[in-house]
Design an enzyme around this catalytic site. Structure first.
Site, PDB file in Angstrom:
ATOM      1  N   ALA A   1      -2.953   2.334  -4.023  1.00 29.17           N
ATOM      2  CA  ALA A   1      -2.679   3.593  -3.329  1.00 29.17           C
ATOM      3  C   ALA A   1      -3.684   3.814  -2.211  1.00 29.17           C
ATOM      4  O   ALA A   1      -3.449   4.627  -1.320  1.00 29.17           O
ATOM      5  CB  ALA A   1      -2.747   4.754  -4.323  1.00 29.17           C
ATOM      6  N   ASN A   2      -4.782   3.080  -2.261  1.00 25.39           N
ATOM      7  CA  ASN A   2      -5.818   3.267  -1.242  1.00 25.39           C
ATOM      8  C   ASN A   2      -6.617   1.971  -1.128  1.00 25.39           C
ATOM      9  O   ASN A   2      -7.189   1.494  -2.103  1.00 25.39           O
ATOM     10  CB  ASN A   2      -6.737   4.416  -1.666  1.00 25.39           C
ATOM     11  CG  ASN A   2      -7.564   4.907  -0.507  1.00 25.39           C
ATOM     12  OD1 ASN A   2      -8.176   4.114   0.204  1.00 25.39           O
ATOM     13  ND2 ASN A   2      -7.574   6.200  -0.307  1.00 25.39           N
ATOM     14  N   PHE A   3      -6.635   1.422   0.054  1.00 28.33           N
ATOM     15  CA  PHE A   3      -7.286   0.123   0.251  1.00 28.33           C
ATOM     16  C   PHE A   3      -8.708   0.247   0.790  1.00 28.33           C
ATOM     17  O   PHE A   3      -9.291  -0.752   1.180  1.00 28.33           O
ATOM     18  CB  PHE A   3      -6.450  -0.739   1.208  1.00 28.33           C
ATOM     19  CG  PHE A   3      -5.383  -1.515   0.502  1.00 28.33           C
ATOM     20  CD1 PHE A   3      -5.710  -2.588  -0.319  1.00 28.33           C
ATOM     21  CD2 PHE A   3      -4.042  -1.197   0.662  1.00 28.33           C
ATOM     22  CE1 PHE A   3      -4.728  -3.315  -0.973  1.00 28.33           C
ATOM     23  CE2 PHE A   3      -3.047  -1.915   0.016  1.00 28.33           C
ATOM     24  CZ  PHE A   3      -3.392  -2.983  -0.802  1.00 28.33           C
TER      25      PHE A   3
ATOM     26  N   GLY B   1      -1.410   9.189  -3.939  1.00 30.45           N
ATOM     27  CA  GLY B   1      -1.652   8.228  -5.026  1.00 30.45           C
ATOM     28  C   GLY B   1      -3.116   8.220  -5.432  1.00 30.45           C
ATOM     29  O   GLY B   1      -3.445   8.108  -6.619  1.00 30.45           O
ATOM     30  N   THR B   2      -4.002   8.358  -4.464  1.00 30.31           N
ATOM     31  CA  THR B   2      -5.443   8.349  -4.761  1.00 30.31           C
ATOM     32  C   THR B   2      -5.826   9.581  -5.575  1.00 30.31           C
ATOM     33  O   THR B   2      -6.632   9.490  -6.505  1.00 30.31           O
ATOM     34  CB  THR B   2      -6.246   8.295  -3.446  1.00 30.31           C
ATOM     35  OG1 THR B   2      -5.837   7.129  -2.744  1.00 30.31           O
ATOM     36  CG2 THR B   2      -7.737   8.237  -3.707  1.00 30.31           C
TER      37      THR B   2
ATOM     38  N   GLY C   1       0.820  -1.206   0.000  1.00 32.92           N
ATOM     39  CA  GLY C   1       0.000   0.000   0.000  1.00 32.92           C
ATOM     40  C   GLY C   1       0.849   1.248   0.000  1.00 32.92           C
ATOM     41  O   GLY C   1       0.325   2.356   0.044  1.00 32.92           O
ATOM     42  N   THR C   2       2.173   1.067  -0.043  1.00 31.13           N
ATOM     43  CA  THR C   2       3.074   2.234  -0.067  1.00 31.13           C
ATOM     44  C   THR C   2       2.799   3.046  -1.327  1.00 31.13           C
ATOM     45  O   THR C   2       2.610   2.479  -2.405  1.00 31.13           O
ATOM     46  CB  THR C   2       4.537   1.772  -0.029  1.00 31.13           C
ATOM     47  OG1 THR C   2       4.710   0.943   1.117  1.00 31.13           O
ATOM     48  CG2 THR C   2       5.494   2.951   0.043  1.00 31.13           C
ATOM     49  N   THR C   3       2.805   4.361  -1.173  1.00 30.15           N
ATOM     50  CA  THR C   3       2.509   5.230  -2.311  1.00 30.15           C
ATOM     51  C   THR C   3       3.779   5.958  -2.765  1.00 30.15           C
ATOM     52  O   THR C   3       4.801   5.940  -2.072  1.00 30.15           O
ATOM     53  CB  THR C   3       1.426   6.255  -1.924  1.00 30.15           C
ATOM     54  OG1 THR C   3       1.831   6.921  -0.725  1.00 30.15           O
ATOM     55  CG2 THR C   3       0.106   5.579  -1.692  1.00 30.15           C
TER      56      THR C   3
ATOM     57  N   HIS D   1      -4.008  15.314   3.908  1.00 32.69           N
ATOM     58  CA  HIS D   1      -3.480  14.195   4.697  1.00 32.69           C
ATOM     59  C   HIS D   1      -2.688  14.719   5.883  1.00 32.69           C
ATOM     60  O   HIS D   1      -2.296  15.881   5.916  1.00 32.69           O
ATOM     61  CB  HIS D   1      -2.568  13.302   3.846  1.00 32.69           C
ATOM     62  CG  HIS D   1      -3.315  12.397   2.917  1.00 32.69           C
ATOM     63  ND1 HIS D   1      -3.746  12.809   1.674  1.00 32.69           N
ATOM     64  CD2 HIS D   1      -3.708  11.105   3.042  1.00 32.69           C
ATOM     65  CE1 HIS D   1      -4.372  11.810   1.078  1.00 32.69           C
ATOM     66  NE2 HIS D   1      -4.365  10.753   1.882  1.00 32.69           N
TER      67      HIS D   1
ATOM     68  N   LYS E   1       2.853  12.826   6.015  1.00 32.60           N
ATOM     69  CA  LYS E   1       2.792  12.053   4.767  1.00 32.60           C
ATOM     70  C   LYS E   1       3.810  12.594   3.773  1.00 32.60           C
ATOM     71  O   LYS E   1       3.855  13.785   3.503  1.00 32.60           O
ATOM     72  CB  LYS E   1       1.388  12.105   4.160  1.00 32.60           C
ATOM     73  CG  LYS E   1       1.265  11.253   2.904  1.00 32.60           C
ATOM     74  CD  LYS E   1      -0.164  11.180   2.429  1.00 32.60           C
ATOM     75  CE  LYS E   1      -0.299  10.548   1.054  1.00 32.60           C
ATOM     76  NZ  LYS E   1       0.108   9.141   0.991  1.00 32.60           N
TER      77      LYS E   1
HETATM   78  N1  LIG Z   1      -2.757   2.118   0.399  1.00 29.05           N
HETATM   79  C1  LIG Z   1      -3.369   2.622   1.465  1.00 29.05           C
HETATM   80  O1  LIG Z   1      -4.566   2.394   1.711  1.00 29.05           O
HETATM   81  C2  LIG Z   1      -2.558   3.460   2.414  1.00 29.05           C
HETATM   82  C3  LIG Z   1      -3.101   3.866   3.624  1.00 29.05           C
HETATM   83  C4  LIG Z   1      -2.275   4.584   4.493  1.00 29.05           C
HETATM   84  C5  LIG Z   1      -0.966   4.859   4.157  1.00 29.05           C
HETATM   85  N2  LIG Z   1      -0.486   4.457   2.948  1.00 29.05           N
HETATM   86  C6  LIG Z   1       0.925   4.625   2.568  1.00 29.05           C
HETATM   87  O2  LIG Z   1       1.656   3.589   3.207  1.00 29.05           O
HETATM   88  C7  LIG Z   1       2.978   4.045   3.531  1.00 29.05           C
HETATM   89  C8  LIG Z   1       3.221   3.884   5.027  1.00 29.05           C
HETATM   90  O3  LIG Z   1       2.288   4.639   5.741  1.00 29.05           O
HETATM   91  P1  LIG Z   1       2.335   4.685   7.349  1.00 29.05           P
HETATM   92  O4  LIG Z   1       1.210   5.582   7.722  1.00 29.05           O
HETATM   93  O5  LIG Z   1       2.415   3.311   7.909  1.00 29.05           O
HETATM   94  O6  LIG Z   1       3.744   5.439   7.542  1.00 29.05           O
HETATM   95  P2  LIG Z   1       4.731   5.394   8.810  1.00 29.05           P
HETATM   96  O7  LIG Z   1       3.942   5.334  10.074  1.00 29.05           O
HETATM   97  O8  LIG Z   1       5.699   6.501   8.598  1.00 29.05           O
HETATM   98  O9  LIG Z   1       5.472   3.994   8.673  1.00 29.05           O
HETATM   99  C9  LIG Z   1       6.441   3.704   7.708  1.00 29.05           C
HETATM  100  C10 LIG Z   1       7.335   2.674   8.324  1.00 29.05           C
HETATM  101  O10 LIG Z   1       8.157   2.115   7.322  1.00 29.05           O
HETATM  102  C11 LIG Z   1       9.386   1.831   7.948  1.00 29.05           C
HETATM  103  N3  LIG Z   1      10.440   1.626   6.953  1.00 29.05           N
HETATM  104  C12 LIG Z   1      11.146   2.542   6.256  1.00 29.05           C
HETATM  105  N4  LIG Z   1      12.007   1.941   5.427  1.00 29.05           N
HETATM  106  C13 LIG Z   1      11.848   0.597   5.628  1.00 29.05           C
HETATM  107  C14 LIG Z   1      12.445  -0.555   5.087  1.00 29.05           C
HETATM  108  N5  LIG Z   1      13.420  -0.481   4.153  1.00 29.05           N
HETATM  109  N6  LIG Z   1      12.031  -1.764   5.522  1.00 29.05           N
HETATM  110  C15 LIG Z   1      11.070  -1.887   6.456  1.00 29.05           C
HETATM  111  N7  LIG Z   1      10.468  -0.817   7.014  1.00 29.05           N
HETATM  112  C16 LIG Z   1      10.848   0.405   6.599  1.00 29.05           C
HETATM  113  C17 LIG Z   1       9.653   2.994   8.860  1.00 29.05           C
HETATM  114  O11 LIG Z   1      10.559   2.623   9.842  1.00 29.05           O
HETATM  115  P3  LIG Z   1      11.694   3.665  10.319  1.00 29.05           P
HETATM  116  O12 LIG Z   1      10.938   4.816  10.902  1.00 29.05           O
HETATM  117  O13 LIG Z   1      12.452   2.827  11.296  1.00 29.05           O
HETATM  118  O14 LIG Z   1      12.469   4.017   9.095  1.00 29.05           O
HETATM  119  C18 LIG Z   1       8.240   3.218   9.424  1.00 29.05           C
HETATM  120  O15 LIG Z   1       8.034   2.465  10.606  1.00 29.05           O
HETATM  121  C19 LIG Z   1       3.040   5.483   3.001  1.00 29.05           C
HETATM  122  O16 LIG Z   1       3.579   5.460   1.704  1.00 29.05           O
HETATM  123  C20 LIG Z   1       1.582   5.922   2.972  1.00 29.05           C
HETATM  124  O17 LIG Z   1       1.344   6.933   2.019  1.00 29.05           O
HETATM  125  C21 LIG Z   1      -1.260   3.770   2.082  1.00 29.05           C
END
Ligand SMILES: NC(=O)c1ccc[n+]([C@@H]2O[C@H](COP(=O)([O-])OP(=O)(O)OC[C@H]3O[C@@H](n4cnc5c(N)ncnc54)[C@H](OP(=O)(O)O)[C@@H]3O)[C@@H](O)[C@H]2O)c1
Length: 232
Positions: free
Chosen positions: A104-106, A148-149, A78-80, A138, A142
């Site tokens: 991009a959005n689940f 992405g959405t 889900g990473t964007t 957001h 972010k």
């Molecule tokens: N598709 C969807 O529905 C949806 C919904 C929400 C969010 N997202 C997206 O999903 C992503 C994450 O969102 P989030 O809210 O969870 O962000 P977050 O709270 O910042 O979490 C990201 C995590 O990824 C870790 N990370 C960074 N590099 C890494 C690696 N190489 N291997 C493993 N872990 C790693 C970070 O750890 P460190 O801090 O230790 O680096 C952090 O804990 C973003 O791109 C966001 O836009 C998508």
């Protein structure tokens, strides 16, 4: 199912909690500190995982997907913010006969919203007295903008009404999990269609549904394939 969680941030934790509540096993949790360039995603670490769910960062996701696909683990991400790299990853999935689902959005509601936005764009086509725009908001941390959405919304709307640009404005503030609006502003009135996510659990539920669905579906999929099949 045994699920590997890659990324222990807000989304990784939400998916892990929901997976356990639904009776799945968390095979392993891979966090950022140990996984520069995907180096923690070894065959040994992943052996026995049925699927991986990846929520990290735009600068980390591609290496993670490469490692997961090379290891033969179906991957949901889900990473964007990495859409430019998708053709390269898709080619790798094809070569390795792997499975990838990216979204991009689940949230279910957002996909219904996107379809409705496409229909609305068709209705407003040929009405130049209205200006159209997209607004997305957001939480402050972010990293990517536009979301992405919002890009998906813009692409759908442009395909439905190529005469309009549908410019996007992004706001990064506070803690909101995600709001998207498309609006048509005329001289005397405004029409607005919006979607507002209330919590991350909706995204986590969708990602988990994708993880349950993906094994046995080789190739590259979107959440649209999963939710609506071939129904355009
Ligand atoms: N598709 C969807 O529905 C949806 C919904 C929400 C969010 N997202 C997206 O999903 C992503 C994450 O969102 P989030 O809210 O969870 O962000 P977050 O709270 O910042 O979490 C990201 C995590 O990824 C870790 N990370 C960074 N590099 C890494 C690696 N190489 N291997 C493993 N872990 C790693 C970070 O750890 P460190 O801090 O230790 O680096 C952090 O804990 C973003 O791109 C966001 O836009 C998508």
């Amino acid at each position: 199912m045994r699920i590997a969680i890659v990324g222990n941030g807000k989304m990784g934790r939400a998916v892990g909690a929901l997976a356990e509540a639904r009776g799945h096993r968390i095979h392993t949790v891979v966090d950022g500190a140990e996984n520069a360039g995907g180096r923690a995603l070894t065959a040994e670490r992943l052996a026995g995982a049925d699927v991986a769910v990846e929520f990290t960062r735009p600068d980390a996701v591609v290496a993670n997907l490469e490692r997961l696909i090379e290891a033969g683990v179906p991957a949901v991400t889900g990473t964007t913010g990495w859409q430019d790299e998708l053709p390269r990853i898709a080619a790798l999935v094809e070569r390795r006969r792997g499975a990838l689902l990216h979204a991009a959005n689940f949230s279910m509601g957002v996909h219904l919203f996107l379809r409705t936005a496409r229909d609305l764009a068709r209705r407003f086509a040929g009405r130049p007295e209205f200006d159209a725009f997209i607004l997305e908001e957001h939480y402050a941390g972010k990293r990517d903008a536009p979301s992405g959405t919002a890009r998906e919304l813009q692409a759908l709307a442009r395909a439905a009404d190529p005469a309009r640009a549908f410019p996007i404005t992004s706001v990064r503030t506070g803690a909101t999990p995600g709001t998207h609006v498309v609006a048509y502003d005329g001289p005397y009135e405004r029409v607005t269609l919006g979607h507002e996510a209330r919590s991350r659990e909706g995204f986590a539920a969708g990602a988990l549904a994708a993880a349950e669905w993906l094994p046995g579906h080789p190739g590259v999929h979107t959440v649209e394939d999963m939710l609506f099949g071939g129904d355009g």
